[in-house]
Write a protein that holds these residues in place. Structure first.
Motif, PDB file in Angstrom:
ATOM      1  N   PRO A 140       0.809  -1.222   0.000  1.00  0.00           N
ATOM      2  CA  PRO A 140       0.000   0.000   0.000  1.00  0.00           C
ATOM      3  C   PRO A 140       0.839   1.266   0.000  1.00  0.00           C
ATOM      4  O   PRO A 140       1.978   1.276   0.475  1.00  0.00           O
ATOM      5  CB  PRO A 140      -0.799  -0.123   1.299  1.00  0.00           C
ATOM      6  CG  PRO A 140       0.059  -0.960   2.193  1.00  0.00           C
ATOM      7  CD  PRO A 140       0.767  -1.922   1.297  1.00  0.00           C
ATOM      8  N   ASP A 141       0.274   2.331  -0.574  1.00  0.00           N
ATOM      9  CA  ASP A 141       0.883   3.649  -0.439  1.00  0.00           C
ATOM     10  C   ASP A 141       0.091   4.447   0.595  1.00  0.00           C
ATOM     11  O   ASP A 141      -0.770   3.898   1.287  1.00  0.00           O
ATOM     12  CB  ASP A 141       0.937   4.381  -1.791  1.00  0.00           C
ATOM     13  CG  ASP A 141      -0.443   4.597  -2.410  1.00  0.00           C
ATOM     14  OD1 ASP A 141      -1.447   4.555  -1.667  1.00  0.00           O
ATOM     15  OD2 ASP A 141      -0.510   4.808  -3.636  1.00  0.00           O
ATOM     16  N   ASP A 142       0.372   5.717   0.716  1.00  0.00           N
ATOM     17  CA  ASP A 142      -0.301   6.539   1.718  1.00  0.00           C
ATOM     18  C   ASP A 142      -1.473   7.325   1.131  1.00  0.00           C
ATOM     19  O   ASP A 142      -1.960   8.274   1.739  1.00  0.00           O
ATOM     20  CB  ASP A 142       0.697   7.524   2.347  1.00  0.00           C
ATOM     21  CG  ASP A 142       1.805   6.800   3.093  1.00  0.00           C
ATOM     22  OD1 ASP A 142       1.509   5.752   3.700  1.00  0.00           O
ATOM     23  OD2 ASP A 142       2.962   7.275   3.068  1.00  0.00           O
ATOM     24  N   HIS A 143      -1.917   6.942  -0.061  1.00  0.00           N
ATOM     25  CA  HIS A 143      -2.945   7.719  -0.745  1.00  0.00           C
ATOM     26  C   HIS A 143      -4.144   6.858  -1.164  1.00  0.00           C
ATOM     27  O   HIS A 143      -4.851   7.190  -2.100  1.00  0.00           O
ATOM     28  CB  HIS A 143      -2.349   8.404  -1.979  1.00  0.00           C
ATOM     29  CG  HIS A 143      -1.083   9.149  -1.688  1.00  0.00           C
ATOM     30  ND1 HIS A 143      -1.045  10.310  -0.954  1.00  0.00           N
ATOM     31  CD2 HIS A 143       0.208   8.866  -2.023  1.00  0.00           C
ATOM     32  CE1 HIS A 143       0.204  10.726  -0.852  1.00  0.00           C
ATOM     33  NE2 HIS A 143       0.989   9.871  -1.485  1.00  0.00           N
ATOM     34  N   GLY A 144      -4.334   5.730  -0.481  1.00  0.00           N
ATOM     35  CA  GLY A 144      -5.484   4.888  -0.788  1.00  0.00           C
ATOM     36  C   GLY A 144      -5.293   3.950  -1.954  1.00  0.00           C
ATOM     37  O   GLY A 144      -6.241   3.297  -2.396  1.00  0.00           O
ATOM     38  N   GLY A 145      -4.063   3.848  -2.459  1.00  0.00           N
ATOM     39  CA  GLY A 145      -3.773   2.943  -3.571  1.00  0.00           C
ATOM     40  C   GLY A 145      -2.649   1.992  -3.211  1.00  0.00           C
ATOM     41  O   GLY A 145      -2.414   1.688  -2.034  1.00  0.00           O
ATOM     42  N   PHE A 146      -1.956   1.500  -4.235  1.00  0.00           N
ATOM     43  CA  PHE A 146      -0.846   0.580  -4.020  1.00  0.00           C
ATOM     44  C   PHE A 146       0.404   1.109  -4.705  1.00  0.00           C
ATOM     45  O   PHE A 146       0.377   1.464  -5.891  1.00  0.00           O
ATOM     46  CB  PHE A 146      -1.189  -0.814  -4.562  1.00  0.00           C
ATOM     47  CG  PHE A 146      -2.218  -1.536  -3.740  1.00  0.00           C
ATOM     48  CD1 PHE A 146      -1.848  -2.293  -2.649  1.00  0.00           C
ATOM     49  CD2 PHE A 146      -3.562  -1.432  -4.046  1.00  0.00           C
ATOM     50  CE1 PHE A 146      -2.800  -2.954  -1.877  1.00  0.00           C
ATOM     51  CE2 PHE A 146      -4.527  -2.076  -3.285  1.00  0.00           C
ATOM     52  CZ  PHE A 146      -4.143  -2.836  -2.195  1.00  0.00           C
ATOM     53  N   ALA A 147       1.491   1.160  -3.945  1.00  0.00           N
ATOM     54  CA  ALA A 147       2.768   1.578  -4.519  1.00  0.00           C
ATOM     55  C   ALA A 147       3.272   0.511  -5.483  1.00  0.00           C
ATOM     56  O   ALA A 147       3.872   0.820  -6.513  1.00  0.00           O
ATOM     57  CB  ALA A 147       3.786   1.822  -3.409  1.00  0.00           C
ATOM     58  N   GLN A 148       3.022  -0.760  -5.143  1.00  0.00           N
ATOM     59  CA  GLN A 148       3.401  -1.873  -6.011  1.00  0.00           C
ATOM     60  C   GLN A 148       2.324  -2.948  -5.907  1.00  0.00           C
ATOM     61  O   GLN A 148       1.739  -3.160  -4.838  1.00  0.00           O
ATOM     62  CB  GLN A 148       4.764  -2.451  -5.612  1.00  0.00           C
ATOM     63  CG  GLN A 148       5.928  -1.507  -5.900  1.00  0.00           C
ATOM     64  CD  GLN A 148       7.243  -2.085  -5.428  1.00  0.00           C
ATOM     65  OE1 GLN A 148       7.429  -2.353  -4.248  1.00  0.00           O
ATOM     66  NE2 GLN A 148       8.178  -2.288  -6.343  1.00  0.00           N
ATOM     67  N   PHE A 149       2.079  -3.618  -7.017  1.00  0.00           N
ATOM     68  CA  PHE A 149       1.070  -4.682  -7.047  1.00  0.00           C
ATOM     69  C   PHE A 149       1.558  -5.734  -8.032  1.00  0.00           C
ATOM     70  O   PHE A 149       1.709  -5.470  -9.221  1.00  0.00           O
ATOM     71  CB  PHE A 149      -0.283  -4.118  -7.484  1.00  0.00           C
ATOM     72  CG  PHE A 149      -1.440  -4.982  -7.084  1.00  0.00           C
ATOM     73  CD1 PHE A 149      -2.053  -4.818  -5.854  1.00  0.00           C
ATOM     74  CD2 PHE A 149      -1.929  -5.962  -7.939  1.00  0.00           C
ATOM     75  CE1 PHE A 149      -3.133  -5.612  -5.465  1.00  0.00           C
ATOM     76  CE2 PHE A 149      -2.999  -6.758  -7.570  1.00  0.00           C
ATOM     77  CZ  PHE A 149      -3.610  -6.583  -6.328  1.00  0.00           C
ATOM     78  N   VAL A 150       1.849  -6.921  -7.506  1.00  0.00           N
ATOM     79  CA  VAL A 150       2.440  -7.991  -8.318  1.00  0.00           C
ATOM     80  C   VAL A 150       1.467  -9.157  -8.386  1.00  0.00           C
ATOM     81  O   VAL A 150       0.870  -9.540  -7.372  1.00  0.00           O
ATOM     82  CB  VAL A 150       3.782  -8.452  -7.706  1.00  0.00           C
ATOM     83  CG1 VAL A 150       4.361  -9.610  -8.504  1.00  0.00           C
ATOM     84  CG2 VAL A 150       4.771  -7.299  -7.664  1.00  0.00           C
ATOM     85  N   VAL A 151       1.288  -9.725  -9.588  1.00  0.00           N
ATOM     86  CA  VAL A 151       0.350 -10.840  -9.771  1.00  0.00           C
ATOM     87  C   VAL A 151       1.073 -12.037 -10.377  1.00  0.00           C
ATOM     88  O   VAL A 151       2.114 -11.902 -11.011  1.00  0.00           O
ATOM     89  CB  VAL A 151      -0.827 -10.433 -10.687  1.00  0.00           C
ATOM     90  CG1 VAL A 151      -1.614  -9.295 -10.070  1.00  0.00           C
ATOM     91  CG2 VAL A 151      -0.329 -10.036 -12.072  1.00  0.00           C
ATOM     92  N   ASP A 152       0.498 -13.192 -10.162  1.00  0.00           N
ATOM     93  CA  ASP A 152       1.006 -14.419 -10.769  1.00  0.00           C
ATOM     94  C   ASP A 152      -0.197 -15.248 -11.199  1.00  0.00           C
ATOM     95  O   ASP A 152      -1.170 -15.382 -10.451  1.00  0.00           O
ATOM     96  CB  ASP A 152       1.870 -15.214  -9.780  1.00  0.00           C
ATOM     97  CG  ASP A 152       2.703 -16.271 -10.472  1.00  0.00           C
ATOM     98  OD1 ASP A 152       3.562 -15.910 -11.282  1.00  0.00           O
ATOM     99  OD2 ASP A 152       2.491 -17.481 -10.200  1.00  0.00           O
ATOM    100  N   GLY A 153      -0.148 -15.800 -12.432  1.00  0.00           N
ATOM    101  CA  GLY A 153      -1.276 -16.549 -12.970  1.00  0.00           C
ATOM    102  C   GLY A 153      -2.076 -15.753 -13.977  1.00  0.00           C
ATOM    103  O   GLY A 153      -3.019 -16.273 -14.579  1.00  0.00           O
ATOM    104  N   VAL A 154      -1.720 -14.486 -14.153  1.00  0.00           N
ATOM    105  CA  VAL A 154      -2.370 -13.608 -15.123  1.00  0.00           C
ATOM    106  C   VAL A 154      -1.356 -13.258 -16.200  1.00  0.00           C
ATOM    107  O   VAL A 154      -0.236 -12.848 -15.889  1.00  0.00           O
ATOM    108  CB  VAL A 154      -2.895 -12.320 -14.446  1.00  0.00           C
ATOM    109  CG1 VAL A 154      -3.484 -11.364 -15.468  1.00  0.00           C
ATOM    110  CG2 VAL A 154      -3.921 -12.663 -13.378  1.00  0.00           C
ATOM    111  N   SER A 155      -1.715 -13.428 -17.461  1.00  0.00           N
ATOM    112  CA  SER A 155      -0.783 -13.130 -18.551  1.00  0.00           C
ATOM    113  C   SER A 155      -0.552 -11.623 -18.665  1.00  0.00           C
ATOM    114  O   SER A 155      -1.337 -10.815 -18.159  1.00  0.00           O
ATOM    115  CB  SER A 155      -1.334 -13.658 -19.879  1.00  0.00           C
ATOM    116  OG  SER A 155      -2.468 -12.903 -20.277  1.00  0.00           O
ATOM    117  N   ASP A 156       0.537 -11.256 -19.350  1.00  0.00           N
ATOM    118  CA  ASP A 156       0.843  -9.834 -19.565  1.00  0.00           C
ATOM    119  C   ASP A 156      -0.296  -9.136 -20.317  1.00  0.00           C
ATOM    120  O   ASP A 156      -0.651  -8.004 -20.004  1.00  0.00           O
ATOM    121  CB  ASP A 156       2.149  -9.686 -20.352  1.00  0.00           C
ATOM    122  CG  ASP A 156       3.362 -10.105 -19.529  1.00  0.00           C
ATOM    123  OD1 ASP A 156       3.236 -10.149 -18.283  1.00  0.00           O
ATOM    124  OD2 ASP A 156       4.414 -10.385 -20.121  1.00  0.00           O
ATOM    125  N   ALA A 157      -0.866  -9.835 -21.297  1.00  0.00           N
ATOM    126  CA  ALA A 157      -1.955  -9.249 -22.075  1.00  0.00           C
ATOM    127  C   ALA A 157      -3.186  -9.020 -21.199  1.00  0.00           C
ATOM    128  O   ALA A 157      -3.845  -7.973 -21.275  1.00  0.00           O
ATOM    129  CB  ALA A 157      -2.302 -10.158 -23.253  1.00  0.00           C
TER     130      ALA A 157
END
Length: 389
Positions: free
Chosen positions: A50-67
């Motif tokens: 999380p960031d300090d503004h109600g969002g995410f500074a980083q968000f990493v996924v696995d199992g989802v293609s780049d497209a």
């Protein structure tokens, strides 16, 4: 645990070892997510910082293609169940996330998810991330009731216990990676300060000499043209030396090329520049090396620059050969010259003068080793070996 004690413990051990191998925050996040998805046999996994503004500074996924990821659109906000995990710092295990009253839907391109297991990643009292899995893979013929209140259709209590262990170690790995990056930022700042001083001392002195020599040439033009011509030759030489100092400093101050072009292309480009700028023949060859972790690529580049500087400025070499190649489980940088050489064990002063201490520190800092072979009149070979590639 659901996979059995031996297989479960082995899988956890493998996941923890994988996390400990990385120093960059982004690499650690990717390893945590991939390890969690494999460990609990889920279709999807994600980790948000999380960031300090109600969002995410980083968000990493696995199992989802780049497209798929590109089609989903912007990073998610802290809402719904993700927000609950972050703000209430408690695990969430659901038979069907879509039926939870906090569920707020997802973008059109988002994959459909049902059973859900999420955990906050905590460093002491601070929640530094949210790790979650969705869609537990089921064996053929599994007819468990997905409406069961205990979530038995998907993730189990054993799964939650396993993920809790992983999340605890993920917190340690993520905290260590953050500390490493902060330390690296301080080191870079110190190096920039050092380079600024060196640049000022070296280039400003040459520019001062160049100005005085140009003034002397101007004064001699009318009464002694021959001497004026000699002074102008000196001006040209000083200008060339100042240009070389500036070029060397610029190369050291621009490691960003690694992010854009990668290690092999960056080395090739810099060595081509050096080959044109010096009378010595400078060559580069690469065999079988792909991308390395970011910290290792920067360390290899810095060691190559230091070794090249030594060979071209101090050894009197007529030829310098640089190779980067795959060797077993690692990659090896080799810088060899046919210059005057030296006795590596003769004096500590020689080691300091040639930057050997700095090169060894850079190597060991990324889990690598450095070796130096040299003798008076026999040239010098410097090898740096790092894991991976």
């Amino acid at each position: 645990m659901s996979q059995g004690p031996r297989s479960g413990l082995y899988a956890v051990s493998t996941a923890l070892l994988a996390m400990s191998r990385h120093l960059e925050v982004r690499d650690v996040l990717k390893t945590i997510v991939a390890s969690a998805r494999e460990l609990l046999d889920a279709q999807y996994a994600a980790l948000g910082v999380p960031d300090d503004h109600g969002g995410f500074a980083q968000f990493v996924v696995d199992g989802v293609s780049d497209a798929q990821w590109k089609a989903i659109g912007p990073l998610p906000r802290q809402h719904g169940i993700l927000a609950a995990m972050l703000h209430e710092a408690r695990p969430e295990r659901l038979a069907d996330v879509r039926k939870d009253p906090r569920f707020e839907g997802w973008p059109t391109a988002h994959p459909d998810m049902s059973d859900f297991l999420g955990l906050p990643i905590r460093d002491g009292d601070e929640v530094i991330g949210a790790l979650f899995l969705a869609n537990k893979n089921r064996t053929k013929g599994d007819k468990k009731d997905c409406s069961a209140p205990d979530g038995g259709c998907g993730f189990t209590e054993d799964d939650q216990e396993l993920l809790t262990i992983l999340a605890q170690h993920a917190a340690i790995a993520l905290t260590n990676a953050r500390l490493y990056e902060r330390s690296r930022e301080l080191t870079i700042a110190e190096e920039r300060s050092r380079l600024a001083h060196e640049l000022h001392d070296a280039v400003s002195q040459k520019l001062f000499s160049l100005r005085l020599t140009a003034q002397a040439a101007a004064a001699l033009v009318d009464r002694d043209p021959a001497r004026a011509k000699g002074e102008l030759h000196q001006v040209a030489m000083l200008a060339a030396e100042a240009t070389e100092e500036l070029r060397a400093a610029v190369i050291e101050l621009r490691p960003a090329a690694l992010d854009e072009d990668g290690l092999v292309a960056t080395l090739r480009t810099q060595i081509q520049v050096l080959d044109r700028a010096h009378s010595a023949r400078v060559t580069f060859a690469s065999h079988g090396v792909r991308a390395l972790p970011a910290a290792q690529e920067e360390a290899v580049l810095r060691v190559a620059q230091e070794a090249l500087h030594n060979a071209l400025r101090h050894s009197g070499a007529g030829r310098v050969d640089v190779t980067l190649e795959k060797r077993g489980p690692g990659s090896v940088l080799r810088v060899s010259d046919d210059g005057s050489g030296f006795e590596p064990t003769a004096t500590r002063a020689a080691g300091r003068h040639l930057g050997l201490v700095s090169m060894r520190d850079r190597s060991s800092g990324v889990g690598g080793t450095l070796s130096v072979e040299s003798a008076p009149g026999k040239g010098t070979t410097i090898e740096m070996e790092v894991p991976g590639g």
